[in-house]
Design a protein around this motif. Structure first.
Motif, PDB file in Angstrom:
ATOM      1  N   TYR A   1      -4.666  -7.333  -3.217  1.00 36.06           N
ATOM      2  CA  TYR A   1      -4.407  -5.898  -3.352  1.00 36.06           C
ATOM      3  C   TYR A   1      -4.078  -5.628  -4.812  1.00 36.06           C
ATOM      4  O   TYR A   1      -3.444  -6.443  -5.466  1.00 36.06           O
ATOM      5  CB  TYR A   1      -3.217  -5.464  -2.477  1.00 36.06           C
ATOM      6  CG  TYR A   1      -2.955  -3.988  -2.577  1.00 36.06           C
ATOM      7  CD1 TYR A   1      -3.697  -3.081  -1.827  1.00 36.06           C
ATOM      8  CD2 TYR A   1      -1.994  -3.493  -3.472  1.00 36.06           C
ATOM      9  CE1 TYR A   1      -3.493  -1.713  -1.961  1.00 36.06           C
ATOM     10  CE2 TYR A   1      -1.784  -2.127  -3.608  1.00 36.06           C
ATOM     11  CZ  TYR A   1      -2.535  -1.236  -2.836  1.00 36.06           C
ATOM     12  OH  TYR A   1      -2.339   0.107  -2.976  1.00 36.06           O
ATOM     13  N   GLY A   2      -4.494  -4.457  -5.316  1.00 32.10           N
ATOM     14  CA  GLY A   2      -4.130  -4.080  -6.684  1.00 32.10           C
ATOM     15  C   GLY A   2      -5.269  -4.241  -7.649  1.00 32.10           C
ATOM     16  O   GLY A   2      -6.440  -4.276  -7.261  1.00 32.10           O
ATOM     17  N   GLU A   3      -4.907  -4.369  -8.938  1.00 32.77           N
ATOM     18  CA  GLU A   3      -5.956  -4.420  -9.976  1.00 32.77           C
ATOM     19  C   GLU A   3      -5.366  -4.969 -11.274  1.00 32.77           C
ATOM     20  O   GLU A   3      -4.152  -5.052 -11.431  1.00 32.77           O
ATOM     21  CB  GLU A   3      -6.508  -3.020 -10.220  1.00 32.77           C
ATOM     22  CG  GLU A   3      -5.432  -2.044 -10.680  1.00 32.77           C
ATOM     23  CD  GLU A   3      -5.879  -0.587 -10.663  1.00 32.77           C
ATOM     24  OE1 GLU A   3      -7.001  -0.316 -10.228  1.00 32.77           O
ATOM     25  OE2 GLU A   3      -5.078   0.259 -11.094  1.00 32.77           O
TER      26      GLU A   3
ATOM     27  N   PRO B   1      -4.151  -4.449 -14.867  1.00 33.02           N
ATOM     28  CA  PRO B   1      -3.735  -3.258 -15.635  1.00 33.02           C
ATOM     29  C   PRO B   1      -4.694  -3.018 -16.793  1.00 33.02           C
ATOM     30  O   PRO B   1      -5.122  -3.967 -17.448  1.00 33.02           O
ATOM     31  CB  PRO B   1      -2.343  -3.619 -16.156  1.00 33.02           C
ATOM     32  CG  PRO B   1      -1.936  -4.845 -15.449  1.00 33.02           C
ATOM     33  CD  PRO B   1      -3.146  -5.500 -14.898  1.00 33.02           C
TER      34      PRO B   1
ATOM     35  N   LYS C   1       4.427   3.966  -4.271  1.00 30.14           N
ATOM     36  CA  LYS C   1       3.786   5.028  -5.048  1.00 30.14           C
ATOM     37  C   LYS C   1       4.193   4.877  -6.516  1.00 30.14           C
ATOM     38  O   LYS C   1       5.393   4.872  -6.835  1.00 30.14           O
ATOM     39  CB  LYS C   1       4.233   6.378  -4.485  1.00 30.14           C
ATOM     40  CG  LYS C   1       3.445   7.521  -5.058  1.00 30.14           C
ATOM     41  CD  LYS C   1       3.753   8.824  -4.362  1.00 30.14           C
ATOM     42  CE  LYS C   1       3.202   9.947  -5.223  1.00 30.14           C
ATOM     43  NZ  LYS C   1       3.899  11.189  -5.058  1.00 30.14           N
ATOM     44  N   VAL C   2       3.199   4.740  -7.369  1.00 31.50           N
ATOM     45  CA  VAL C   2       3.470   4.548  -8.797  1.00 31.50           C
ATOM     46  C   VAL C   2       3.456   5.909  -9.489  1.00 31.50           C
ATOM     47  O   VAL C   2       2.582   6.728  -9.221  1.00 31.50           O
ATOM     48  CB  VAL C   2       2.375   3.658  -9.434  1.00 31.50           C
ATOM     49  CG1 VAL C   2       2.688   3.388 -10.902  1.00 31.50           C
ATOM     50  CG2 VAL C   2       2.245   2.339  -8.683  1.00 31.50           C
TER      51      VAL C   2
ATOM     52  N   ARG D   1       0.821  -1.221   0.000  1.00 32.05           N
ATOM     53  CA  ARG D   1       0.000   0.000   0.000  1.00 32.05           C
ATOM     54  C   ARG D   1       0.854   1.271   0.000  1.00 32.05           C
ATOM     55  O   ARG D   1       0.434   2.312  -0.487  1.00 32.05           O
ATOM     56  CB  ARG D   1      -0.818   0.014   1.291  1.00 32.05           C
ATOM     57  CG  ARG D   1      -2.292  -0.005   1.108  1.00 32.05           C
ATOM     58  CD  ARG D   1      -2.933   0.166   2.489  1.00 32.05           C
ATOM     59  NE  ARG D   1      -3.613  -1.035   2.940  1.00 32.05           N
ATOM     60  CZ  ARG D   1      -4.726  -1.494   2.394  1.00 32.05           C
ATOM     61  NH1 ARG D   1      -5.294  -0.845   1.391  1.00 32.05           N
ATOM     62  NH2 ARG D   1      -5.278  -2.600   2.824  1.00 32.05           N
TER      63      ARG D   1
ATOM     64  N   PHE E   1       1.867   2.453 -16.468  1.00 34.16           N
ATOM     65  CA  PHE E   1       1.944   2.537 -15.001  1.00 34.16           C
ATOM     66  C   PHE E   1       1.041   1.466 -14.399  1.00 34.16           C
ATOM     67  O   PHE E   1      -0.175   1.527 -14.530  1.00 34.16           O
ATOM     68  CB  PHE E   1       1.527   3.933 -14.530  1.00 34.16           C
ATOM     69  CG  PHE E   1       2.491   4.991 -14.978  1.00 34.16           C
ATOM     70  CD1 PHE E   1       3.662   5.207 -14.270  1.00 34.16           C
ATOM     71  CD2 PHE E   1       2.254   5.740 -16.136  1.00 34.16           C
ATOM     72  CE1 PHE E   1       4.580   6.160 -14.689  1.00 34.16           C
ATOM     73  CE2 PHE E   1       3.164   6.694 -16.560  1.00 34.16           C
ATOM     74  CZ  PHE E   1       4.327   6.912 -15.841  1.00 34.16           C
ATOM     75  N   VAL E   2       1.663   0.480 -13.782  1.00 33.80           N
ATOM     76  CA  VAL E   2       0.917  -0.683 -13.298  1.00 33.80           C
ATOM     77  C   VAL E   2       0.898  -0.688 -11.764  1.00 33.80           C
ATOM     78  O   VAL E   2       1.950  -0.567 -11.128  1.00 33.80           O
ATOM     79  CB  VAL E   2       1.580  -1.982 -13.831  1.00 33.80           C
ATOM     80  CG1 VAL E   2       0.985  -3.213 -13.179  1.00 33.80           C
ATOM     81  CG2 VAL E   2       1.433  -2.053 -15.348  1.00 33.80           C
ATOM     82  N   THR E   3      -0.274  -0.826 -11.190  1.00 31.56           N
ATOM     83  CA  THR E   3      -0.399  -0.886  -9.724  1.00 31.56           C
ATOM     84  C   THR E   3       0.201  -2.197  -9.215  1.00 31.56           C
ATOM     85  O   THR E   3      -0.148  -3.266  -9.726  1.00 31.56           O
ATOM     86  CB  THR E   3      -1.894  -0.859  -9.312  1.00 31.56           C
ATOM     87  OG1 THR E   3      -2.496   0.241  -9.964  1.00 31.56           O
ATOM     88  CG2 THR E   3      -2.067  -0.747  -7.811  1.00 31.56           C
ATOM     89  N   PRO E   4       1.091  -2.134  -8.216  1.00 36.66           N
ATOM     90  CA  PRO E   4       1.608  -3.378  -7.654  1.00 36.66           C
ATOM     91  C   PRO E   4       0.451  -4.231  -7.143  1.00 36.66           C
ATOM     92  O   PRO E   4      -0.455  -3.702  -6.494  1.00 36.66           O
ATOM     93  CB  PRO E   4       2.494  -2.933  -6.500  1.00 36.66           C
ATOM     94  CG  PRO E   4       2.559  -1.474  -6.554  1.00 36.66           C
ATOM     95  CD  PRO E   4       1.592  -0.954  -7.531  1.00 36.66           C
ATOM     96  N   THR E   5       0.472  -5.497  -7.471  1.00 35.75           N
ATOM     97  CA  THR E   5      -0.688  -6.347  -7.193  1.00 35.75           C
ATOM     98  C   THR E   5      -0.271  -7.621  -6.467  1.00 35.75           C
ATOM     99  O   THR E   5       0.783  -8.192  -6.759  1.00 35.75           O
ATOM    100  CB  THR E   5      -1.395  -6.654  -8.539  1.00 35.75           C
ATOM    101  OG1 THR E   5      -1.845  -5.408  -9.076  1.00 35.75           O
ATOM    102  CG2 THR E   5      -2.579  -7.588  -8.373  1.00 35.75           C
TER     103      THR E   5
END
Ligand code: ADP
Length: 489
Positions: free
Chosen positions: A363-365, A367, A324-325, A321, A373-377
């Motif tokens: 956690y995450g989503e 892409p 920061k991306v 969490r 820009f990819v949310t860490p998952t």
């Protein structure tokens, strides 16, 4: 072509160059052909570099051969001093080199600075090793004979390097080659040639003679074929995919070249029930999310004991969490863009395949679109039939696989044709030895998420490659042993 605004943002604008470096000369392609270099964050072209012709690459090989005739017999102290100069210039220009790296590769500026320190450490290490290339004497069969071995440089070398560590993968190969008395031509990844060319500017300033270190830019396939078919080049060193590595190995067979291949991995990260969970989470954060998960020793499969599975998952979610991306130059960003659309598509495919087969997102989503820009998952309830368990993801995805016994964990960990890095966390001495001795990997981290540094041998087994880089072993890859028999004494 160089974006002048970007160039003027450097303390030393002359570090950003758009020409290849051959035999001490800066040159464009004969036919003026170029390749675009793109900033993955803005997707804008920041520079173009020469797409050299085959003839120019052949000439570069010939020039490196001429330079080798002198360099091979230069005193070790001269090689050591010039490498030490190069190291110092890298550190003196660390901020500019880091900016160039973030521009073309996307990684956060702080990580780029870290890579420059790491990259420079190999030059320092091998500057020191240059003066420790020792021979041996051996017992002779009769009293009128003597027998000894001397070590000599392999000859002209070629390096093909990847985009994920645009500076370190060059210095880890070129510093030992130059220290050993070889000359070397580097074909940097088409995606990140500017860091390589900035290193060439500094090599030149460090007094490394013309033809000893060369950077040839252009079409990968064509340069690969020119290198491998050359009878002059005696050694090829490559870091990249297993697919390209094995192709280069086959192409090198007719000329029987020495090879160092540092190829793909599928690192397990095992958390046993007696592990210190906080330590394991911090180790995983480094191993998994450095460079947005784009390293060949990234934890790819996280194996967690059933008893601590939920606790570990919660702690990991809390840690992830905080990431920061964003753009690598923005304040506090810890995850930059992935290198290109293919990289994002792979992460997406791994998540979708896992979800279809019964995993869920902790956690995450997934892409979306073309966004780099990819949310860490984090995925929970991942099983060994899902894509992240069988293929290297090369992105910020942590798949959590549950296990119940040590033997099951070892079996899953070793069930891969790759053998580069592996990590495990336990406080139990007996388990630490048993697991460590049975993990089939070239590098293992016990209660450590970091396994690469100048003093340690880096390399893998099985489909992860051949040879070792760094450490006292790294220079041996660039040396031949000559047995010298002396009779009639
Ligand atoms: P990655 O998947 O990390 O990009 P690659 O193996 O594709 O790994 O690329 C690593 C390096 O190999 C890069 O410098 C790339 O340009 C180069 N390369 C790719 N294809 C070839 C080829 N056919 N011959 C020689 N070099 C190649």
């Amino acid at each position: 072509m160089i974006d002048l605004q970007i160039q003027s943002s450097l303390t030393d604008p002359s570090l950003l160059v758009d020409t290849a470096y051959i035999n001490g000369q800066w040159c464009s392609a004969k036919d003026d052909a170029t390749i675009d270099v793109i900033n993955p964050s803005s997707k804008k072209i920041i520079a173009t570099v020469p797409d050299l012709t085959v003839d120019q690459v052949r000439q570069a090989i010939n020039d490196a051969n001429t330079a080798w005739k002198t360099w091979k017999s230069s005193p070790a102290t001269e090689r050591a001093t010039k490498l030490a100069n190069w190291y110092q210039l890298m550190m003196d220009n660390q901020d500019d080199l880091a900016r160039i790296m973030t521009l073309e590769q996307g990684k956060p500026l702080q990580e780029s600075k870290g890579e420059i320190t790491y990259a420079a450490s190999f030059i320092k290490w091998f500057a020191e090793e240059a003066r420790r290339i020792n021979g041996e004497t051996h017992p002779a069969p009769t009293s009128d004979r003597r027998l000894m071995t001397v070590k000599q440089p392999v000859g002209v070398c070629a390096a093909i390097t990847p985009w994920n560590f645009p500076a370190a993968m060059i210095t880890r190969k070129c510093a030992p080659a130059i220290a050993a008395g070889c000359t070397i031509l580097v074909k940097p990844a088409d995606l990140t040639p500017l860091s390589a060319l900035a290193l060439a500017v500094l090599a030149d300033r460090a007094g490394i003679p013309a033809g000893v270190f060369n950077v040839v830019t252009g079409n990968a396939k064509s340069i690969g074929e020119t290198f491998t078919s050359s009878e002059i080049i005696r050694k090829l060193t490559f870091t990249g995919s297993t697919k390209v590595g094995s192709l280069l190995m086959a192409q090198s067979a007719p000329t029987v070249k020495r090879l160092s291949l540092e190829l793909g991995g599928n690192a397990p990260f095992i958390v046993f029930e007696d592990a210190d969970i906080d330590e394991a989470v911090s180790g995983l954060m480094i191993s998994k999310f450095r460079n947005a998960g784009q390293t060949c020793v990234c934890a790819n499969r996280v194996l967690v004991h059933d008893k601590i599975y939920d606790r570990f998952t919660d702690s990991l979610v809390n840690a992830v969490r905080t990431l920061k991306v964003g753009d690598g130059f923005a304040e506090n960003v810890t995850i930059g863009p992935l290198i290109n659309e293919n990289a994002v598509a792979k992460v997406r495919a791994h998540i979708e395949d896992s979800l279809q087969k019964g995993a869920s997102i902790a956690y995450g989503e997934i892409p979306s679109g073309d966004d780099l820009f990819v949310t860490p998952t984090i995925l929970r309830d991942v099983t060994t039939d899902m894509l992240p368990a069988t293929e290297e993801t090369f992105g910020p995805l942590a798949p959590l696989i549950r296990f119940h016994t040590d033997e099951e964990a070892l079996k899953i960990a070793n069930e891969t044709p790759y053998g580069l890095g592996a990590y495990y966390y336990t406080q139990n001495l007996k388990r630490a030895w048993h697991v460590g001795e049975n993990l089939e990997f070239g590098m293992i981290g016990l209660n450590s998420g970091v396994i690469s540094m100048d003093s340690s041998p880096f390399g893998g087994i099985k489909l992860s490659g051949v040879g070792r880089e760094g450490s006292n072993l790294g220079i041996e890859e660039y040396l031949e042993v000559k047995a010298w028999h002396i009779g009639s004494l």
